[in-house]
Scaffold this active site. Sequence first.
Site, PDB file in Angstrom:
ATOM      1  N   GLN A   1     -14.587   2.362   1.430  1.00  0.00           N
ATOM      2  CA  GLN A   1     -13.983   1.945   0.158  1.00  0.00           C
ATOM      3  C   GLN A   1     -13.788   3.162  -0.740  1.00  0.00           C
ATOM      4  O   GLN A   1     -14.755   3.850  -1.075  1.00  0.00           O
ATOM      5  CB  GLN A   1     -14.856   0.907  -0.559  1.00  0.00           C
ATOM      6  CG  GLN A   1     -14.184   0.338  -1.813  1.00  0.00           C
ATOM      7  CD  GLN A   1     -14.995  -0.770  -2.483  1.00  0.00           C
ATOM      8  OE1 GLN A   1     -16.183  -0.951  -2.189  1.00  0.00           O
ATOM      9  NE2 GLN A   1     -14.351  -1.494  -3.386  1.00  0.00           N
TER      10      GLN A   1
ATOM     11  N   HIS B   1      -6.973  -5.638   2.441  1.00  0.00           N
ATOM     12  CA  HIS B   1      -5.818  -5.066   3.146  1.00  0.00           C
ATOM     13  C   HIS B   1      -5.243  -6.138   4.072  1.00  0.00           C
ATOM     14  O   HIS B   1      -5.987  -6.766   4.835  1.00  0.00           O
ATOM     15  CB  HIS B   1      -6.245  -3.900   4.034  1.00  0.00           C
ATOM     16  CG  HIS B   1      -6.808  -2.710   3.315  1.00  0.00           C
ATOM     17  ND1 HIS B   1      -6.082  -1.560   3.105  1.00  0.00           N
ATOM     18  CD2 HIS B   1      -8.033  -2.479   2.778  1.00  0.00           C
ATOM     19  CE1 HIS B   1      -6.848  -0.667   2.481  1.00  0.00           C
ATOM     20  NE2 HIS B   1      -8.042  -1.198   2.265  1.00  0.00           N
TER      21      HIS B   1
ATOM     22  N   ASP C   1       0.855  -1.191   0.000  1.00  0.00           N
ATOM     23  CA  ASP C   1       0.000   0.000   0.000  1.00  0.00           C
ATOM     24  C   ASP C   1       0.894   1.245   0.000  1.00  0.00           C
ATOM     25  O   ASP C   1       1.873   1.327   0.727  1.00  0.00           O
ATOM     26  CB  ASP C   1      -0.903  -0.013   1.238  1.00  0.00           C
ATOM     27  CG  ASP C   1      -2.032   0.994   1.141  1.00  0.00           C
ATOM     28  OD1 ASP C   1      -3.202   0.568   1.144  1.00  0.00           O
ATOM     29  OD2 ASP C   1      -1.753   2.213   1.075  1.00  0.00           O
ATOM     30  N   ILE C   2       0.540   2.219  -0.859  1.00  0.00           N
ATOM     31  CA  ILE C   2       1.358   3.425  -1.030  1.00  0.00           C
ATOM     32  C   ILE C   2       1.316   4.316   0.215  1.00  0.00           C
ATOM     33  O   ILE C   2       2.207   5.137   0.424  1.00  0.00           O
ATOM     34  CB  ILE C   2       0.898   4.212  -2.289  1.00  0.00           C
ATOM     35  CG1 ILE C   2       2.014   5.099  -2.830  1.00  0.00           C
ATOM     36  CG2 ILE C   2      -0.352   5.013  -2.029  1.00  0.00           C
ATOM     37  CD1 ILE C   2       3.137   4.344  -3.452  1.00  0.00           C
TER      38      ILE C   2
ATOM     39  N   ASN D   1     -12.942  -3.140   2.831  1.00  0.00           N
ATOM     40  CA  ASN D   1     -13.943  -2.085   2.898  1.00  0.00           C
ATOM     41  C   ASN D   1     -14.872  -2.257   1.704  1.00  0.00           C
ATOM     42  O   ASN D   1     -14.434  -2.209   0.556  1.00  0.00           O
ATOM     43  CB  ASN D   1     -13.270  -0.707   2.870  1.00  0.00           C
ATOM     44  CG  ASN D   1     -12.368  -0.489   4.081  1.00  0.00           C
ATOM     45  OD1 ASN D   1     -12.670  -0.955   5.168  1.00  0.00           O
ATOM     46  ND2 ASN D   1     -11.259   0.200   3.879  1.00  0.00           N
TER      47      ASN D   1
ATOM     48  N   HIS E   1     -10.209  -5.185  -2.981  1.00  0.00           N
ATOM     49  CA  HIS E   1      -8.874  -5.386  -2.410  1.00  0.00           C
ATOM     50  C   HIS E   1      -8.999  -5.787  -0.956  1.00  0.00           C
ATOM     51  O   HIS E   1      -9.845  -5.271  -0.232  1.00  0.00           O
ATOM     52  CB  HIS E   1      -7.999  -4.138  -2.541  1.00  0.00           C
ATOM     53  CG  HIS E   1      -8.645  -2.864  -2.084  1.00  0.00           C
ATOM     54  ND1 HIS E   1      -9.621  -2.224  -2.834  1.00  0.00           N
ATOM     55  CD2 HIS E   1      -8.479  -2.129  -0.971  1.00  0.00           C
ATOM     56  CE1 HIS E   1     -10.018  -1.145  -2.195  1.00  0.00           C
ATOM     57  NE2 HIS E   1      -9.354  -1.060  -1.051  1.00  0.00           N
TER      58      HIS E   1
HETATM   59  P1  5GP Z   1      -9.803   1.578   0.452  1.00  0.00           P
HETATM   60  O1  5GP Z   1     -10.053   2.781   1.337  1.00  0.00           O
HETATM   61  O2  5GP Z   1     -10.442   1.720  -0.916  1.00  0.00           O
HETATM   62  O3  5GP Z   1     -10.164   0.294   1.145  1.00  0.00           O
HETATM   63  O4  5GP Z   1      -8.256   1.511   0.294  1.00  0.00           O
HETATM   64  C1  5GP Z   1      -7.551   1.965  -0.818  1.00  0.00           C
HETATM   65  C2  5GP Z   1      -6.077   1.819  -0.499  1.00  0.00           C
HETATM   66  O5  5GP Z   1      -5.348   1.959  -1.708  1.00  0.00           O
HETATM   67  C3  5GP Z   1      -5.543   2.894   0.467  1.00  0.00           C
HETATM   68  O6  5GP Z   1      -4.971   2.255   1.606  1.00  0.00           O
HETATM   69  C4  5GP Z   1      -4.507   3.642  -0.355  1.00  0.00           C
HETATM   70  O7  5GP Z   1      -3.375   4.025   0.395  1.00  0.00           O
HETATM   71  C5  5GP Z   1      -4.147   2.643  -1.444  1.00  0.00           C
HETATM   72  N1  5GP Z   1      -3.746   3.252  -2.713  1.00  0.00           N
HETATM   73  C6  5GP Z   1      -4.391   4.245  -3.377  1.00  0.00           C
HETATM   74  N2  5GP Z   1      -3.754   4.534  -4.543  1.00  0.00           N
HETATM   75  C7  5GP Z   1      -2.687   3.698  -4.598  1.00  0.00           C
HETATM   76  C8  5GP Z   1      -1.639   3.519  -5.557  1.00  0.00           C
HETATM   77  O8  5GP Z   1      -1.552   4.177  -6.601  1.00  0.00           O
HETATM   78  N3  5GP Z   1      -0.705   2.571  -5.278  1.00  0.00           N
HETATM   79  C9  5GP Z   1      -0.748   1.816  -4.123  1.00  0.00           C
HETATM   80  N4  5GP Z   1       0.223   0.927  -3.958  1.00  0.00           N
HETATM   81  N5  5GP Z   1      -1.725   1.956  -3.207  1.00  0.00           N
HETATM   82  C10 5GP Z   1      -2.680   2.883  -3.437  1.00  0.00           C
END
Ligand code: 5GP
Length: 137
Positions: free
Chosen positions: A93, A101, A30-31, A86, A99
């Site tokens: 989400q 985590h 995760d970035i 999420n 995805h």
């Molecule tokens: P969500 O809130 O949708 O469950 O989580 C999305 C996750 O994707 C976040 O933890 C965010 O840091 C990660 N993320 C968003 N854009 C990128 C990206 O371009 N590269 C990577 N490696 N992670 C990303």
Amino acid sequence: MDDCIFCKIVNGGIPSYTVYQDDDTLAFLDINPNTQGHTLVIPKKHAANITDMDDKDIASLFRTVRKVVSGLQAAINPEGFNLVVNHGEVAGQVIHHFHCHVIPRNTGDGIEYNFEGFTPSPEEFQELAGKVAEHIN
Ligand code: 5GP
Ligand code: ZN
């Protein structure tokens, strides 16, 4: 999906720190990690949510989750993990490509998932369990 960030990562259009991939799944760091080693596991085929995936996709996905947990355990030896999905904007989400985590956890890492629950009556539990069960086959 042309405008999906995670599809772009699958296609190599956006770089990522890959830790594992196979024909159906990809796992990358995760970035914006919550903790060291925070990894995302995704299906290579676009699906917004678990309800858009078939049994084989889901099995492949969680096989990779298990591999990633084992890899992180061997590499950085955390005390535990949160496996978090999420589902929907209200649940946090942001990226609408499924995805999971994988978040390594250690005592004192500062992450809190504490919130007050509520206590239904036995009748309310029973009624709700029956209602949900009717819709699952
Ligand atoms: P969500 O809130 O949708 O469950 O989580 C999305 C996750 O994707 C976040 O933890 C965010 O840091 C990660 N993320 C968003 N854009 C990128 C990206 O371009 N590269 C990577 N490696 N992670 C990303
Ligand atoms: Zn996608």
